[in-house]
Motif scaffolding. Structure first.
Motif, short mmCIF file in Angstrom:
data_model
loop_
_atom_site.label_atom_id
_atom_site.label_comp_id
_atom_site.label_asym_id
_atom_site.label_seq_id
_atom_site.Cartn_x
_atom_site.Cartn_y
_atom_site.Cartn_z
N GLU A 132 9.42 0.62 85.32
CA GLU A 132 10.55 1.50 85.66
C GLU A 132 10.17 2.45 86.79
O GLU A 132 10.95 2.68 87.71
N GLN A 133 8.96 2.99 86.73
CA GLN A 133 8.49 3.89 87.78
C GLN A 133 8.42 3.14 89.12
O GLN A 133 8.85 3.66 90.15
N ASP A 134 7.91 1.93 89.10
CA ASP A 134 7.84 1.13 90.32
C ASP A 134 9.23 0.86 90.89
O ASP A 134 9.45 0.94 92.10
N ARG A 135 10.17 0.53 90.01
CA ARG A 135 11.54 0.23 90.45
C ARG A 135 12.19 1.45 91.09
O ARG A 135 12.76 1.37 92.17
N VAL A 136 12.07 2.59 90.43
CA VAL A 136 12.70 3.82 90.94
C VAL A 136 12.05 4.26 92.25
O VAL A 136 12.74 4.64 93.20
N VAL A 183 12.12 4.63 98.30
CA VAL A 183 11.52 4.27 99.59
C VAL A 183 12.50 3.44 100.43
O VAL A 183 12.67 3.68 101.63
N PHE A 184 13.18 2.51 99.79
CA PHE A 184 14.16 1.67 100.48
C PHE A 184 15.33 2.51 101.00
O PHE A 184 15.77 2.35 102.14
N ALA A 185 15.81 3.44 100.19
CA ALA A 185 16.93 4.30 100.59
C ALA A 185 16.52 5.18 101.78
O ALA A 185 17.30 5.36 102.73
N ALA A 193 17.52 9.74 90.50
CA ALA A 193 16.90 8.82 89.54
C ALA A 193 15.42 9.12 89.37
O ALA A 193 14.89 9.07 88.25
N LEU A 194 14.75 9.48 90.46
CA LEU A 194 13.34 9.84 90.40
C LEU A 194 13.14 11.10 89.57
O LEU A 194 12.24 11.16 88.72
N ALA A 195 13.99 12.08 89.78
CA ALA A 195 13.90 13.34 89.02
C ALA A 195 14.14 13.09 87.54
O ALA A 195 13.46 13.69 86.69
N GLN A 196 15.07 12.22 87.22
CA GLN A 196 15.33 11.91 85.81
C GLN A 196 14.16 11.15 85.19
O GLN A 196 13.81 11.38 84.04
#
Length: 113
Positions: free
Chosen positions: A22-26, A31-33, A79-82
């Motif tokens: 999940e951490q990798d996905r977020v 990074v993509f955004a 999403a990262l903050a959550q």
């Protein structure tokens, strides 16, 4: 002590890998955004530079043209903050989006020189 740490890691490995995934996905989404927003600003900068001669106005217009990419970046920060369960998500998102916007504006100005 080392044996205890290894055992604890092995016992928690299934949850750790789920959390890591999940951490990798977020993180990848963030990074993509950022990359999409950056590329949008660079494209808009070069496109507008031929029509507008004031560099500050070009940089501001380039940032303004990429509002959707900025919103996607802000969403990824949310999403990262959550994920990290930060206490004040809105402040984290605003502070980092503002900082990134300023960085991208500076980058656009350097492209024009």
């Amino acid at each position: 002590m080392l044996v205890f740490l290894v055992a604890a890691q092995l016992a928690a490995s299934s949850t750790a890998s789920d959390n890591q995934s999940e951490q990798d996905r977020v993180t990848a989404t963030e990074v993509f955004a950022y990359a999409q927003w950056r590329n949008c600003v660079l494209k808009a900068t070069h496109h507008k530079a031929s029509r507008i001669k004031d560099h500050d106005k070009v940089a501001d217009a380039a940032i303004g043209d990429c509002g959707t990419k900025e919103a996607n970046y802000a969403s990824s920060l949310n999403a990262l903050a959550q994920l990290y369960k930060l206490a004040n998500t809105a402040d984290f998102v605003k502070r980092n989006t503002d900082k990134t916007r300023s960085t991208l504006r500076d980058m656009a100005l350097k492209e024009l020189k």
